[in-house]
Design an enzyme around this catalytic site. Structure first.
Site, mmCIF file in Angstrom:
data_model
loop_
_atom_site.group_PDB
_atom_site.id
_atom_site.type_symbol
_atom_site.label_atom_id
_atom_site.label_comp_id
_atom_site.label_asym_id
_atom_site.label_seq_id
_atom_site.Cartn_x
_atom_site.Cartn_y
_atom_site.Cartn_z
ATOM 1 N N LEU A 154 -7.394 -0.527 10.264
ATOM 2 C CA LEU A 154 -6.855 0.330 11.175
ATOM 3 C C LEU A 154 -6.275 1.761 10.314
ATOM 4 O O LEU A 154 -6.015 1.439 9.130
ATOM 5 C CB LEU A 154 -5.329 -0.162 11.758
ATOM 6 C CG LEU A 154 -5.635 -1.509 12.678
ATOM 7 C CD1 LEU A 154 -4.276 -1.943 13.117
ATOM 8 C CD2 LEU A 154 -6.628 -1.101 13.924
ATOM 9 N N ASP A 191 -7.056 -5.915 7.896
ATOM 10 C CA ASP A 191 -5.796 -5.599 7.468
ATOM 11 C C ASP A 191 -5.182 -6.551 6.535
ATOM 12 O O ASP A 191 -4.088 -6.250 6.282
ATOM 13 C CB ASP A 191 -5.112 -4.926 8.409
ATOM 14 C CG ASP A 191 -5.601 -3.501 8.659
ATOM 15 O OD1 ASP A 191 -5.904 -2.745 7.958
ATOM 16 O OD2 ASP A 191 -5.890 -3.169 10.047
ATOM 17 N N GLU A 204 2.624 -7.563 3.568
ATOM 18 C CA GLU A 204 3.827 -7.703 3.671
ATOM 19 C C GLU A 204 4.291 -7.626 5.205
ATOM 20 O O GLU A 204 5.394 -7.810 5.707
ATOM 21 C CB GLU A 204 4.298 -6.296 3.077
ATOM 22 C CG GLU A 204 5.661 -5.802 3.434
ATOM 23 C CD GLU A 204 6.029 -4.562 2.910
ATOM 24 O OE1 GLU A 204 6.737 -4.432 1.938
ATOM 25 O OE2 GLU A 204 5.547 -3.377 3.295
ATOM 26 N N ASP A 205 3.057 -7.084 6.240
ATOM 27 C CA ASP A 205 3.442 -7.001 7.572
ATOM 28 C C ASP A 205 3.528 -8.332 8.379
ATOM 29 O O ASP A 205 4.573 -8.138 9.201
ATOM 30 C CB ASP A 205 2.249 -6.123 8.137
ATOM 31 C CG ASP A 205 2.471 -4.494 7.527
ATOM 32 O OD1 ASP A 205 3.541 -4.175 7.421
ATOM 33 O OD2 ASP A 205 1.296 -4.119 7.273
ATOM 34 N N ARG A 248 -3.976 -7.215 14.375
ATOM 35 C CA ARG A 248 -2.949 -7.975 13.278
ATOM 36 C C ARG A 248 -2.317 -9.114 13.581
ATOM 37 O O ARG A 248 -1.699 -9.903 12.923
ATOM 38 C CB ARG A 248 -2.486 -6.747 12.486
ATOM 39 C CG ARG A 248 -3.094 -5.629 12.229
ATOM 40 C CD ARG A 248 -2.340 -5.001 11.012
ATOM 41 N NE ARG A 248 -2.178 -5.817 9.712
ATOM 42 C CZ ARG A 248 -1.458 -5.554 8.771
ATOM 43 N NH1 ARG A 248 -0.895 -4.135 8.775
ATOM 44 N NH2 ARG A 248 -1.141 -6.409 7.806
ATOM 45 N N ARG A 300 4.997 -0.152 15.729
ATOM 46 C CA ARG A 300 4.626 -1.500 15.593
ATOM 47 C C ARG A 300 5.839 -2.506 15.889
ATOM 48 O O ARG A 300 5.829 -3.809 15.866
ATOM 49 C CB ARG A 300 4.183 -1.437 14.220
ATOM 50 C CG ARG A 300 3.036 -0.834 13.743
ATOM 51 C CD ARG A 300 1.676 -1.425 14.495
ATOM 52 N NE ARG A 300 0.510 -0.668 14.250
ATOM 53 C CZ ARG A 300 -0.320 -0.793 13.252
ATOM 54 N NH1 ARG A 300 -0.028 -1.538 12.177
ATOM 55 N NH2 ARG A 300 -1.260 -0.100 12.807
ATOM 56 N N HIS A 356 4.881 3.171 9.529
ATOM 57 C CA HIS A 356 6.164 2.161 9.086
ATOM 58 C C HIS A 356 7.341 2.915 8.497
ATOM 59 O O HIS A 356 7.265 3.812 7.603
ATOM 60 C CB HIS A 356 5.637 1.156 8.222
ATOM 61 C CG HIS A 356 4.688 0.056 8.722
ATOM 62 N ND1 HIS A 356 3.426 -0.007 8.299
ATOM 63 C CD2 HIS A 356 4.737 -0.641 9.931
ATOM 64 C CE1 HIS A 356 2.723 -1.004 8.864
ATOM 65 N NE2 HIS A 356 3.462 -1.405 10.030
ATOM 66 N N VAL A 385 -6.880 3.336 4.350
ATOM 67 C CA VAL A 385 -6.553 2.616 5.647
ATOM 68 C C VAL A 385 -4.902 2.421 5.847
ATOM 69 O O VAL A 385 -4.452 1.398 6.184
ATOM 70 C CB VAL A 385 -7.169 1.271 5.596
ATOM 71 C CG1 VAL A 385 -8.668 1.337 6.248
ATOM 72 C CG2 VAL A 385 -6.995 0.514 4.480
ATOM 73 N N CYS A 445 3.159 -2.818 0.795
ATOM 74 C CA CYS A 445 2.463 -3.506 1.716
ATOM 75 C C CYS A 445 1.403 -4.820 1.217
ATOM 76 O O CYS A 445 1.203 -5.582 1.872
ATOM 77 C CB CYS A 445 1.385 -2.897 2.918
ATOM 78 S SG CYS A 445 1.277 -1.209 2.406
HETATM 79 C C1 CIR Z 1 -2.218 -0.883 9.587
HETATM 80 O O1 CIR Z 1 -2.368 -0.002 10.337
HETATM 81 O O2 CIR Z 1 -1.520 -1.820 9.969
HETATM 82 C C2 CIR Z 1 -3.152 -1.153 8.212
HETATM 83 N N1 CIR Z 1 -4.168 -0.235 8.227
HETATM 84 C C3 CIR Z 1 -2.096 -0.338 7.165
HETATM 85 C C4 CIR Z 1 -0.838 -1.554 7.102
HETATM 86 C C5 CIR Z 1 -0.121 -0.750 5.905
HETATM 87 N N2 CIR Z 1 1.332 -1.654 6.022
HETATM 88 C C6 CIR Z 1 2.438 -1.047 5.716
HETATM 89 O O3 CIR Z 1 2.465 0.039 5.570
HETATM 90 N N3 CIR Z 1 3.446 -1.956 5.501
#
Ligand code: CIR
Length: 266
Positions: free
Chosen positions: A24, A66, A71-72, A91, A137, A168, A249, A255
């Protein structure tokens, strides 16, 4: 209870998937090159090890483009992993896919039960507080349902608002020490950092705000020399790392790992 929010004995990472080219992104600046991404990721893992972390690197998971941004889907407090509910359709399944590895590596695993969403990238931990920024998110319902799990670990949960253009909360902030954060002027102006000192990123270097403090080191992305100098002058041990492919990305330094401490776990 006071915690030690940047002292880590361990980290968990995931090798970037070849499918990261489908990751993404808010604006298209071209696909990441999986080979260059792998090299940058390997250097990042080495830096974590040099900083004193025992790093477990999980295999790439091509079903989730992704998934390198580990971390997400989870938050770790006191060595206890909280499995989150990521807010992007592509995700959400990363949480269940990560769970077995969390069971193997963490002191305990609990699940956020919610109809809402929480991304780990929206969470910044200080010694006694978990700052959670609502975003595209992370929803208010997810945040409220996370509260008891955070409080059970002895932290206070502060629910804040991430300004709308920011992916984020931690895209534009990071913890530097027990009482100091690095943040963009925009996020600092939102009033999120009550009771903390704020070092603001210089104009044009906003993307440098996604740094990480790991034991004695502060990792900063390459390409932001004024931020690196500012932190160096402030007495931090700055380590510059390339994140050019993650940036394509919308990813950065925080992350790509779940940092945690087992030795300090209660
Ligand atoms: C996203 O949009 O979820 C991923 N392409 C990037 C996530 C980056 N994560 C973060 O900043 N914690």
């Amino acid at each position: 209870m006071t915690h030690r929010s940047f002292e880590f004995t361990h980290a968990l990472c995931r090798t970037p998937a070849l499918s990261v080219t489908d990751g993404l992104r808010a604006t298209d600046q071209g696909d990441p090159d999986p080979l260059v991404f792998a090299a940058e990721h390997a250097a990042y893992v080495s830096a974590l090890r040099d900083a004193g972390c025992d790093v477990t690197v999980l295999p790439a998971d091509d079903s989730f483009p992704d998934s390198v941004f580990i971390e997400d889907p989870a938050l770790v407090l006191n060595g206890v992993a909280i499995v989150l509910r990521p807010g992007a359709d592509s995700r959400i399944g990363e949480a269940a896919a990560l769970r077995p590895a969390l069971l193997e590596t963490m002191a305990d695993v609990v699940d956020l039960q919610t109809d809402g969403f929480v991304d780990g990238g929206d969470i910044l931990c200080t010694d006694d507080r978990v700052l959670l920024g609502l975003s595209a998110r992370t929803t208010a319902q997810g945040a409220e349902d996370l509260r008891p799990l955070v409080e059970a670990q002895g932290y206070r949960l502060d629910i804040l608002q991430t300004p709308p253009e920011i992916l984020h909360f931690k895209t534009e902030s990071s913890l530097l020490d027990h009482e100091t954060v690095l943040a963009t002027p925009k996020l600092a102006a939102s009033g999120a950092f009550q009771g903390l000192n704020v070092i603001e990123t210089p104009h044009g270097e906003e993307a440098a705000a996604n740094a990480i403090r790991v034991n004695n080191d502060v990792f900063v992305s390459a390409g932001y020399p004024r931020t690196a100098d500012l932190l160096d002058q402030a007495g931090y041990a700055v380590k510059v790392l390339n994140t050019s492919q993650a940036a394509l990305v919308d990813g950065g330094l925080s992350c790509m790992s779940l940092r945690y401490s087992l030795a300090l776990a209660a």
